[in-house]
Design an enzyme around this catalytic site. Sequence first.
Site, PDB file in Angstrom:
ATOM      1  N   LYS A 277       0.833  -1.210   0.000  1.00  0.00           N
ATOM      2  CA  LYS A 277       0.000   0.000   0.000  1.00  0.00           C
ATOM      3  C   LYS A 277       0.868   1.261   0.000  1.00  0.00           C
ATOM      4  CE  LYS A 277      -2.044  -1.163   3.878  1.00  0.00           C
ATOM      5  NZ  LYS A 277      -1.286  -2.412   4.135  1.00  0.00           N
TER       6      LYS A 277
ATOM      7  N   ARG B 193      -9.522   0.709   8.734  1.00  0.00           N
ATOM      8  CA  ARG B 193      -9.055  -0.640   9.030  1.00  0.00           C
ATOM      9  C   ARG B 193     -10.092  -1.442   9.803  1.00  0.00           C
ATOM     10  NH1 ARG B 193      -3.306   0.381   8.899  1.00  0.00           N
ATOM     11  NH2 ARG B 193      -2.139  -1.550   9.084  1.00  0.00           N
TER      12      ARG B 193
ATOM     13  N   ARG C  90      12.015  -5.953   4.491  1.00  0.00           N
ATOM     14  CA  ARG C  90      11.716  -4.519   4.418  1.00  0.00           C
ATOM     15  C   ARG C  90      12.715  -3.715   5.233  1.00  0.00           C
ATOM     16  NH1 ARG C  90       5.902  -1.962   5.417  1.00  0.00           N
ATOM     17  NH2 ARG C  90       5.958  -3.157   7.348  1.00  0.00           N
TER      18      ARG C  90
ATOM     19  N   ARG D  45      11.578  -1.959  11.092  1.00  0.00           N
ATOM     20  CA  ARG D  45      10.468  -1.624  11.983  1.00  0.00           C
ATOM     21  C   ARG D  45      10.291  -2.711  13.029  1.00  0.00           C
ATOM     22  NH1 ARG D  45       5.450   0.215   8.234  1.00  0.00           N
ATOM     23  NH2 ARG D  45       4.343  -1.110   9.732  1.00  0.00           N
TER      24      ARG D  45
ATOM     25  N   ARG E  54      -0.201  -9.350  13.137  1.00  0.00           N
ATOM     26  CA  ARG E  54      -0.790  -8.313  12.273  1.00  0.00           C
ATOM     27  C   ARG E  54      -1.644  -8.950  11.177  1.00  0.00           C
ATOM     28  NH1 ARG E  54       4.285  -5.207  10.410  1.00  0.00           N
ATOM     29  NH2 ARG E  54       2.855  -3.816   9.328  1.00  0.00           N
TER      30      ARG E  54
HETATM   31  P1  AP5 Z   1       4.907  -1.638   1.781  1.00  0.00           P
HETATM   32  O1  AP5 Z   1       4.590  -0.773   0.597  1.00  0.00           O
HETATM   33  O2  AP5 Z   1       5.660  -1.026   2.904  1.00  0.00           O
HETATM   34  O3  AP5 Z   1       3.552  -2.353   2.307  1.00  0.00           O
HETATM   35  P2  AP5 Z   1       2.368  -1.772   3.146  1.00  0.00           P
HETATM   36  O4  AP5 Z   1       1.136  -2.457   2.652  1.00  0.00           O
HETATM   37  O5  AP5 Z   1       2.356  -0.270   3.145  1.00  0.00           O
HETATM   38  O6  AP5 Z   1       2.780  -2.358   4.548  1.00  0.00           O
HETATM   39  P3  AP5 Z   1       2.710  -1.770   6.013  1.00  0.00           P
HETATM   40  O7  AP5 Z   1       3.392  -2.755   6.927  1.00  0.00           O
HETATM   41  O8  AP5 Z   1       3.223  -0.358   6.076  1.00  0.00           O
HETATM   42  O9  AP5 Z   1       1.210  -1.818   6.246  1.00  0.00           O
HETATM   43  P4  AP5 Z   1       0.512  -1.918   7.531  1.00  0.00           P
HETATM   44  O10 AP5 Z   1      -0.839  -1.665   6.982  1.00  0.00           O
HETATM   45  O11 AP5 Z   1       0.604  -3.089   8.401  1.00  0.00           O
HETATM   46  O12 AP5 Z   1       1.273  -0.859   8.437  1.00  0.00           O
HETATM   47  P5  AP5 Z   1       0.910   0.630   8.819  1.00  0.00           P
HETATM   48  O13 AP5 Z   1       2.148   1.394   8.792  1.00  0.00           O
HETATM   49  O14 AP5 Z   1      -0.281   1.115   8.053  1.00  0.00           O
HETATM   50  O15 AP5 Z   1       5.655  -2.947   1.248  1.00  0.00           O
HETATM   51  C1  AP5 Z   1       6.140  -3.930   2.151  1.00  0.00           C
HETATM   52  C2  AP5 Z   1       7.523  -4.406   1.685  1.00  0.00           C
HETATM   53  O16 AP5 Z   1       7.390  -5.117   0.446  1.00  0.00           O
HETATM   54  C3  AP5 Z   1       8.524  -3.274   1.402  1.00  0.00           C
HETATM   55  O17 AP5 Z   1       9.798  -3.734   1.737  1.00  0.00           O
HETATM   56  C4  AP5 Z   1       8.403  -3.031  -0.118  1.00  0.00           C
HETATM   57  O18 AP5 Z   1       9.596  -2.518  -0.659  1.00  0.00           O
HETATM   58  C5  AP5 Z   1       8.114  -4.449  -0.610  1.00  0.00           C
HETATM   59  N1  AP5 Z   1       7.231  -4.490  -1.764  1.00  0.00           N
HETATM   60  C6  AP5 Z   1       6.162  -3.673  -2.038  1.00  0.00           C
HETATM   61  N2  AP5 Z   1       5.563  -4.047  -3.201  1.00  0.00           N
HETATM   62  C7  AP5 Z   1       6.257  -5.137  -3.640  1.00  0.00           C
HETATM   63  C8  AP5 Z   1       6.104  -6.001  -4.776  1.00  0.00           C
HETATM   64  N3  AP5 Z   1       5.132  -5.825  -5.669  1.00  0.00           N
HETATM   65  N4  AP5 Z   1       6.983  -7.035  -4.905  1.00  0.00           N
HETATM   66  C9  AP5 Z   1       7.970  -7.242  -3.987  1.00  0.00           C
HETATM   67  N5  AP5 Z   1       8.166  -6.462  -2.888  1.00  0.00           N
HETATM   68  C10 AP5 Z   1       7.317  -5.429  -2.730  1.00  0.00           C
HETATM   69  O19 AP5 Z   1       0.400   0.417  10.332  1.00  0.00           O
HETATM   70  C11 AP5 Z   1       1.285   0.045  11.371  1.00  0.00           C
HETATM   71  C12 AP5 Z   1       0.515  -0.052  12.664  1.00  0.00           C
HETATM   72  O20 AP5 Z   1      -0.089   1.229  12.973  1.00  0.00           O
HETATM   73  C13 AP5 Z   1      -0.655  -1.031  12.671  1.00  0.00           C
HETATM   74  O21 AP5 Z   1      -0.233  -2.358  12.968  1.00  0.00           O
HETATM   75  C14 AP5 Z   1      -1.525  -0.442  13.795  1.00  0.00           C
HETATM   76  O22 AP5 Z   1      -1.009  -0.736  15.059  1.00  0.00           O
HETATM   77  C15 AP5 Z   1      -1.371   1.069  13.565  1.00  0.00           C
HETATM   78  N6  AP5 Z   1      -2.383   1.614  12.633  1.00  0.00           N
HETATM   79  C16 AP5 Z   1      -2.144   2.194  11.428  1.00  0.00           C
HETATM   80  N7  AP5 Z   1      -3.296   2.570  10.861  1.00  0.00           N
HETATM   81  C17 AP5 Z   1      -4.290   2.209  11.728  1.00  0.00           C
HETATM   82  C18 AP5 Z   1      -5.700   2.297  11.689  1.00  0.00           C
HETATM   83  N8  AP5 Z   1      -6.331   2.854  10.637  1.00  0.00           N
HETATM   84  N9  AP5 Z   1      -6.398   1.814  12.721  1.00  0.00           N
HETATM   85  C19 AP5 Z   1      -5.786   1.275  13.809  1.00  0.00           C
HETATM   86  N10 AP5 Z   1      -4.447   1.142  13.910  1.00  0.00           N
HETATM   87  C20 AP5 Z   1      -3.696   1.595  12.870  1.00  0.00           C
END
Ligand code: AP5
Length: 211
Positions: free
Chosen positions: A13, A88, A122, A155, A166
């Site tokens: 994402k 979410r 990552r 991270r 997660r």
């Molecule tokens: P990346 O693009 O970083 O993936 P992502 O989907 O953004 O992953 P996140 O871990 O950031 O998502 P998340 O939703 O768990 O975390 P968030 O920060 O929102 O890609 C991942 C890896 O793969 C990278 O290394 C990238 O280079 C690689 N990659 C990408 N595309 C690829 C491809 N096509 N092929 C190969 N490799 C690829 O949330 C973190 C925490 O915050 C949550 O756990 C929660 O505690 C809290 N939080 C955030 N938002 C909320 C909410 N709305 N409600 C409640 N808690 C929340």
Amino acid sequence: MKLILLGAPGAGKGTQAELLQKALQAPVISTGNLLRAAIAEGSKLGLAAKEYMDGGRLVPDELIISLVQEKLAAPECAHGAIFDGFPRTVAQAEALDGIGGADAALSIEVSDAEIEERMCGRRTCPNCQTTYHIMHNPPRREGVCDKCGAALGIRKDDEPGVVKERLRIYHEQTEPLIEYYRAQGKLREVPGQGTVTETTALIFKALGICS
Ligand code: AP5
């Protein structure tokens, strides 16, 4: 346009949001990045969110909803935004509907096995939050952010045990949003197993964006 990016943790994402930001000229609201910035600042929100995030659990809805409301009220979001990691839960989706809703929800679909492999590799910039992957999307200089030159880190919530938690929470609380937006006729589904470039092409096609 208000666009929601749905998908499991690590589905890509954040990576795709950055590319879409350029194409759509719309700001990205990443709740994960906002929360990590709040933790780095040591703010009240950061202190409240840290324990949940480190354990891979969701931060309470009320904190997230007021954070997004505040961001959406900013002048740069007057013409739309790309939501990365929000909503979410069904409660968050209903809250967003209460303040205008979204035009489309794009679900990036990746298997759990691929997610675990991606999280292991990552690397994240603690300064500007850009993400890399040691194999699939490496920085130009090993361990150094291309954009700001800061040293890349891992991270805390990318540890294998936390990633499993997660994923469990994603399937339980966030996956139901796929049906929520399908019922509203706003869902677009895109396979995200291919390379970053292949996935971007599928997303642009699904949204009718000329690349
Ligand atoms: P990346 O693009 O970083 O993936 P992502 O989907 O953004 O992953 P996140 O871990 O950031 O998502 P998340 O939703 O768990 O975390 P968030 O920060 O929102 O890609 C991942 C890896 O793969 C990278 O290394 C990238 O280079 C690689 N990659 C990408 N595309 C690829 C491809 N096509 N092929 C190969 N490799 C690829 O949330 C973190 C925490 O915050 C949550 O756990 C929660 O505690 C809290 N939080 C955030 N938002 C909320 C909410 N709305 N409600 C409640 N808690 C929340």
